[in-house]
Design an enzyme around this catalytic site. Structure first.
Site, PDB file in Angstrom:
ATOM      1  N   GLY A   1       0.837  -1.198   0.000  1.00  0.00           N
ATOM      2  CA  GLY A   1       0.000   0.000   0.000  1.00  0.00           C
ATOM      3  C   GLY A   1       0.871   1.247   0.000  1.00  0.00           C
ATOM      4  O   GLY A   1       1.572   1.511  -0.972  1.00  0.00           O
TER       5      GLY A   1
ATOM      6  N   SER B   1       6.787  -4.528  -1.564  1.00  0.00           N
ATOM      7  CA  SER B   1       6.368  -3.228  -2.067  1.00  0.00           C
ATOM      8  C   SER B   1       6.503  -2.204  -0.934  1.00  0.00           C
ATOM      9  O   SER B   1       7.594  -2.065  -0.372  1.00  0.00           O
ATOM     10  CB  SER B   1       4.946  -3.321  -2.629  1.00  0.00           C
TER      11      SER B   1
ATOM     12  N   ASP C   1       8.844  -5.282 -13.257  1.00  0.00           N
ATOM     13  CA  ASP C   1       8.011  -4.584 -12.273  1.00  0.00           C
ATOM     14  C   ASP C   1       7.920  -3.118 -12.697  1.00  0.00           C
ATOM     15  O   ASP C   1       8.930  -2.406 -12.697  1.00  0.00           O
ATOM     16  CB  ASP C   1       8.651  -4.719 -10.893  1.00  0.00           C
TER      17      ASP C   1
END
Length: 317
Positions: free
Chosen positions: A43, A110, A267
């Protein structure tokens, strides 16, 4: 190739008040007497998914997962007061102490990789291993890469960017994060939700190796889309509450901790240069570039992550 472990359910859940505003949802899975590991979701604002429990051998791990401030089952939903990187680092310590855990493995992908590095560099004595996926070091070029027209990602996914950009009037497009933030922080719920869904279309549809411009990409639950978009815009506009290059500068603090880094070659959300730069500063880490995009569910990434958690269990159990 290694695959995820079978689905499991928590054996215990907790609600932990971390200040006068925020109440965190925490769950424990696997073996109560196993090697402790804390899972840090992405997030920010995305919250947990059931498959996050499955990167760990449930016979050998005591798996701790939690929804970060404002995300998932933590309350208040999408709340950004008292919500910074350093509040979250403190929350991880609060959870560790609440559960009576002395030291643990830290696993994050992430944004979770950013938070894992920040936590470990503040608390190396509590960290016995790191497993990091989809590296995001929160440097200004990384923020521009995915969030501005001249950053780079928009040149790779132009159809999707055009839809994302169309939500913002021409005169505001010189700073897309601020333009979206004004809408995500609107008093009008409809305005907030529409901006969140546009944000989710851009980000949510950009995670996989094989890209389909027609894929909606929105987070399925509008409230999840709202918590993700609000938290990400809030963190992005504040530089993730980190000094430029801080996470690379402070690698020395964690150099001796066993670590695995895995990154998808293709990515687009977090370009592989970030992982390369981290591995260059930290040659002791076990570094893998694999044929994958950003998603943790890509088989090549799953293979490395599960192999890494198994290796740490072999080492410490």
């Amino acid at each position: 190739m290694r695959e995820l472990y079978p689905e499991i359910e928590p054996y215990r859940t907790h609600r932990i008040a971390v200040d006068e505003i925020h109440d965190l949802y925490v769950e424990e899975c696997g073996n109560p007497d196993g090697l402790p590991v804390v899972f840090l979701h992405g997030g920010p604002g995305a919250g947990l998914s059931a498959y996050h429990r499955r990167f760990f051998d449930p016979e050998r791990y005591r798996i701790v997962l939690f929804d970060q401030r404002g995300a998932g089952k933590s309350t208040p939903h999408a709340e950004l007061r008292n919500n910074t990187t350093w509040h979250l680092v403190a929350d991880i310590e609060t959870i560790r102490e609440h559960l009576g855990i002395e030291r643990w493995v830290v696993f994050g992908g992430s944004w979770g990789s950013t938070l894992a590095l920040a936590y470990a560099q503040q608390h190396p004595e509590r960290t016995i291993g790191l497993v990091l996926r989809g590296i995001f070091l929160a440097r200004p070029p990384e923020l521009r890469w995915f969030n501005e027209l001249d950053g780079g990602a928009a040149w790779i996914f132009p159809e999707r960017w055009a839809t994302y950009e169309s939500h913002i009037p021409m005169e505001e497009r010189d700073n897309m994060i601020e333009a979206y933030w004004r809408r995500l922080d609107s008093d009008d719920e409809a305005v907030r939700l529409a901006a969140a869904q546009a944000w989710g279309y851009w980000e949510g549809g950009s995670t996989t190796l094989l890209h389909d411009p027609a894929e909606p990409g929105n987070f399925e639950d509008p409230q999840v889309a709202l918590s993700v978009a609000r938290a990400e815009a809030h963190y992005f506009r504040h530089g993730m509450f980190l000094e430029p290059d801080q996470l690379l500068r402070d690698v020395e603090r964690i150099r001796r901790i066993p670590a695995t880094i895995v990154h998808g070659r293709y990515d687009i959300i977090c370009p592989v240069k970030s992982a390369h730069d981290l591995a260059s500063a930290w040659p002791e880490a076990d570094f893998h570039i694999v044929l994958a995009g950003h998603s943790a569910a890509d088989p090549a990434i799953v293979d490395v992550l599960v192999s890494a958690t198994d290796a740490l269990a072999d080492r410490y159990c």
